[in-house]
Design a protein around this motif. Sequence first.
Motif, PDB file in Angstrom:
ATOM      1  N   TRP A 274       0.920  -1.413  -0.037  1.00 13.02           N
ATOM      2  CA  TRP A 274      -0.064  -0.083  -0.074  1.00 13.02           C
ATOM      3  C   TRP A 274       0.744   1.325   0.013  1.00 13.02           C
ATOM      4  CZ3 TRP A 274      -0.527  -4.035   3.459  1.00 13.02           C
ATOM      5  CH2 TRP A 274      -1.982  -4.864   3.066  1.00 13.02           C
ATOM      6  N   PRO A 275       0.751   2.230  -0.816  1.00 13.17           N
ATOM      7  CA  PRO A 275       1.360   3.409  -0.911  1.00 13.17           C
ATOM      8  C   PRO A 275       1.108   4.311   0.241  1.00 13.17           C
ATOM      9  CG  PRO A 275      -0.744   3.820  -2.104  1.00 13.17           C
ATOM     10  CD  PRO A 275      -0.680   2.367  -1.729  1.00 13.17           C
ATOM     11  N   SER A 276       2.160   5.019   0.785  1.00 13.90           N
ATOM     12  CA  SER A 276       1.919   5.951   1.782  1.00 13.90           C
ATOM     13  C   SER A 276       1.044   6.927   1.639  1.00 13.90           C
ATOM     14  CB  SER A 276       3.354   6.576   2.410  1.00 13.90           C
ATOM     15  OG  SER A 276       4.190   5.368   2.947  1.00 13.90           O
ATOM     16  N   ARG A 277       0.316   7.444   2.536  1.00 17.27           N
ATOM     17  CA  ARG A 277      -0.496   8.506   2.402  1.00 17.27           C
ATOM     18  C   ARG A 277      -0.991   9.252   3.749  1.00 17.27           C
ATOM     19  NH1 ARG A 277      -5.147   5.481  -0.157  1.00 17.27           N
ATOM     20  NH2 ARG A 277      -3.504   4.159  -1.248  1.00 17.27           N
ATOM     21  N   THR A 278      -1.445  10.250   3.622  1.00 13.68           N
ATOM     22  CA  THR A 278      -1.585  11.129   4.873  1.00 13.68           C
ATOM     23  C   THR A 278      -3.041  11.144   5.115  1.00 13.68           C
ATOM     24  OG1 THR A 278       0.188  12.576   4.400  1.00 13.68           O
ATOM     25  CG2 THR A 278      -1.766  13.366   5.799  1.00 13.68           C
ATOM     26  N   LEU A 279      -3.530  10.580   6.272  1.00 14.56           N
ATOM     27  CA  LEU A 279      -4.874  10.438   6.681  1.00 14.56           C
ATOM     28  C   LEU A 279      -5.164  11.820   7.395  1.00 14.56           C
ATOM     29  CD1 LEU A 279      -5.398   6.763   8.046  1.00 14.56           C
ATOM     30  CD2 LEU A 279      -5.629   7.622   5.652  1.00 14.56           C
ATOM     31  N   VAL A 280      -6.251  12.457   7.153  1.00 18.93           N
ATOM     32  CA  VAL A 280      -6.763  13.653   7.812  1.00 18.93           C
ATOM     33  C   VAL A 280      -7.805  12.982   8.746  1.00 18.93           C
ATOM     34  CG1 VAL A 280      -7.728  15.730   7.738  1.00 18.93           C
ATOM     35  CG2 VAL A 280      -5.822  14.944   6.210  1.00 18.93           C
ATOM     36  N   ILE A 281      -7.847  12.992   9.913  1.00 19.39           N
ATOM     37  CA  ILE A 281      -8.825  12.414  11.032  1.00 19.39           C
ATOM     38  C   ILE A 281      -9.797  13.755  11.371  1.00 19.39           C
ATOM     39  CG2 ILE A 281      -9.533  11.240  13.009  1.00 19.39           C
ATOM     40  CD1 ILE A 281      -8.042   9.654  10.706  1.00 19.39           C
ATOM     41  N   SER A 282     -10.833  13.699  10.785  1.00 19.54           N
ATOM     42  CA  SER A 282     -11.850  14.782  11.332  1.00 19.54           C
ATOM     43  C   SER A 282     -11.920  14.914  13.234  1.00 19.54           C
ATOM     44  CB  SER A 282     -13.328  14.606  10.988  1.00 19.54           C
ATOM     45  OG  SER A 282     -13.266  14.605   9.348  1.00 19.54           O
ATOM     46  N   GLU A 283     -11.559  16.165  13.282  1.00 23.52           N
ATOM     47  CA  GLU A 283     -11.802  16.413  14.766  1.00 23.52           C
ATOM     48  C   GLU A 283     -13.058  16.597  15.327  1.00 23.52           C
ATOM     49  OE1 GLU A 283     -10.037  19.410  18.126  1.00 23.52           O
ATOM     50  OE2 GLU A 283      -9.312  19.654  16.098  1.00 23.52           O
ATOM     51  N   ALA A 284     -13.307  16.278  16.155  1.00 21.45           N
ATOM     52  CA  ALA A 284     -14.918  16.611  16.727  1.00 21.45           C
ATOM     53  C   ALA A 284     -15.074  17.934  16.922  1.00 21.45           C
ATOM     54  CB  ALA A 284     -14.962  15.877  18.024  1.00 21.45           C
TER      55      ALA A 284
ATOM     56  N   PRO B 172     -20.446  19.978  23.345  1.00 23.94           N
ATOM     57  CA  PRO B 172     -20.398  19.571  24.744  1.00 23.94           C
ATOM     58  C   PRO B 172     -19.225  18.623  25.039  1.00 23.94           C
ATOM     59  CG  PRO B 172     -22.649  19.806  24.236  1.00 23.94           C
ATOM     60  CD  PRO B 172     -21.721  19.988  23.020  1.00 23.94           C
ATOM     61  N   ALA B 173     -18.746  18.454  26.325  1.00 27.81           N
ATOM     62  CA  ALA B 173     -17.590  17.656  26.588  1.00 27.81           C
ATOM     63  C   ALA B 173     -17.912  16.233  26.449  1.00 27.81           C
ATOM     64  CB  ALA B 173     -16.879  18.019  27.868  1.00 27.81           C
ATOM     65  N   VAL B 174     -19.092  15.838  26.574  1.00 26.72           N
ATOM     66  CA  VAL B 174     -19.660  14.495  26.377  1.00 26.72           C
ATOM     67  C   VAL B 174     -20.584  14.249  25.260  1.00 26.72           C
ATOM     68  CG1 VAL B 174     -20.930  12.787  27.584  1.00 26.72           C
ATOM     69  CG2 VAL B 174     -19.436  14.117  28.850  1.00 26.72           C
ATOM     70  N   GLU B 175     -20.422  13.224  24.337  1.00 30.09           N
ATOM     71  CA  GLU B 175     -21.153  13.092  23.227  1.00 30.09           C
ATOM     72  C   GLU B 175     -22.278  12.193  23.726  1.00 30.09           C
ATOM     73  OE1 GLU B 175     -19.224  11.093  20.038  1.00 30.09           O
ATOM     74  OE2 GLU B 175     -20.748  11.275  18.715  1.00 30.09           O
ATOM     75  N   GLY B 176     -23.347  12.575  24.504  1.00 29.65           N
ATOM     76  CA  GLY B 176     -24.361  11.828  25.100  1.00 29.65           C
ATOM     77  C   GLY B 176     -23.762  10.881  26.197  1.00 29.65           C
ATOM     78  N   GLY B 177     -24.630  10.192  26.841  1.00 30.81           N
ATOM     79  CA  GLY B 177     -24.145   9.274  27.811  1.00 30.81           C
ATOM     80  C   GLY B 177     -24.027   9.822  29.161  1.00 30.81           C
TER      81      GLY B 177
ATOM     82  N   LEU C 276     -23.653   8.756  19.816  1.00 28.97           N
ATOM     83  CA  LEU C 276     -22.311   8.957  18.766  1.00 28.97           C
ATOM     84  C   LEU C 276     -22.650   9.580  17.428  1.00 28.97           C
ATOM     85  CD1 LEU C 276     -20.592   5.417  19.748  1.00 28.97           C
ATOM     86  CD2 LEU C 276     -20.517   7.864  20.656  1.00 28.97           C
ATOM     87  N   LEU C 277     -23.596  10.565  17.359  1.00 31.40           N
ATOM     88  CA  LEU C 277     -23.973  11.172  15.989  1.00 31.40           C
ATOM     89  C   LEU C 277     -22.661  11.703  15.274  1.00 31.40           C
ATOM     90  CD1 LEU C 277     -27.296  12.690  16.841  1.00 31.40           C
ATOM     91  CD2 LEU C 277     -26.929  10.361  15.769  1.00 31.40           C
ATOM     92  N   ASP C 278     -21.831  12.380  16.442  1.00 32.05           N
ATOM     93  CA  ASP C 278     -20.505  13.233  15.982  1.00 32.05           C
ATOM     94  C   ASP C 278     -19.633  12.100  15.175  1.00 32.05           C
ATOM     95  OD1 ASP C 278     -19.016  15.961  16.136  1.00 32.05           O
ATOM     96  OD2 ASP C 278     -17.674  14.448  16.229  1.00 32.05           O
ATOM     97  N   THR C 279     -19.505  10.806  15.862  1.00 30.85           N
ATOM     98  CA  THR C 279     -18.619   9.798  15.333  1.00 30.85           C
ATOM     99  C   THR C 279     -19.308   9.367  14.238  1.00 30.85           C
ATOM    100  OG1 THR C 279     -17.947   9.097  17.678  1.00 30.85           O
ATOM    101  CG2 THR C 279     -17.725   7.680  15.728  1.00 30.85           C
ATOM    102  N   MET C 280     -20.690   8.982  13.902  1.00 33.19           N
ATOM    103  CA  MET C 280     -21.063   8.799  12.597  1.00 33.19           C
ATOM    104  C   MET C 280     -20.772   9.847  11.605  1.00 33.19           C
ATOM    105  SD  MET C 280     -24.704   6.538  13.141  1.00 33.19           S
ATOM    106  CE  MET C 280     -25.338   7.786  14.455  1.00 33.19           C
TER     107      MET C 280
END
Length: 278
Positions: free
Chosen positions: A44-54, A58-63, A98-102
């Motif tokens: 697999w070629p090297s590549r840069t993954l850009v991970i979306s930041e939340a 609020p500090a808690v994503e539900g729960g 976990l709507l933000d995660t989705m």
Amino acid sequence: MAASVASALKFVRDMREFGTARPSFARIDGLHEVSYPRRKQGFWPSRTLVISEASSAPAVEGGSSNDTVPTPKVIIDQDSDPDATILEITFGDRLGALLDTMNALKNLGLNVVKASVYLDSSGKHNKFAITQADTGRKVEEPELLEAIRLTVINNLLEYHPEASSQLALGVAFGAVPPEQKVDVDIATHITVVDDNPDRSLLYVETADRPGLLVDLVKIITDINVAVESGEFDTEGLLAKAKFHVSYKGKALIKPLQQVLANSLRYFLRRPTTEEASF
């Protein structure tokens, strides 16, 4: 890979030395940029993954929360569903919808085709069936599977800062870094057993670090062993992997099992080994 997925897979390099020299992470307009090592030609070629930041939220994503910090678990299951990658996230009873995660998964070019929740004595389990948006098929590329894992962990750190004390990424980015560092030599366990005449089962347990899933697959395929499917679990500071592997369509013979185990053990116990030595 389609453009929508390729745009999510923009990644800098150098995560193999995480834990001794911290990986190169940068914040760019609400994104986390995390580096991977260069792949040898033919893989697999090297590549840069850009991970979306939340997003700022609020500090808690539900729960809910309590004083005892549970062990966060992120499971990527490639075995149980032939048509989708199953993602399971557990953090005691603290996780909400976990709507933000989705949404972050959608930004990687993925569709959540099914979501479910169940409870047991270990807590609340959020399960998602994921496919690639462009093909409608399960995720197969190791880099994208690792991007899914890092995206989920990133959101855990964002919405549940207390989880950082139980996660490897908490060393670099956590509000409360882990109190103890996992000894790689002690934590690393590798077993290869016969599954059936056509494939073997490889079990790996070791200290977690970013890029580990990609590195494991690379080492396996470097000795011409095929990875057919598997499961990759992040359990706090540890990573546990189960891979179905084969050599030319057959189960691994004992000498090759030993070579595979030795190769993985050598790499995992020398996380700062330079790329040129492989």
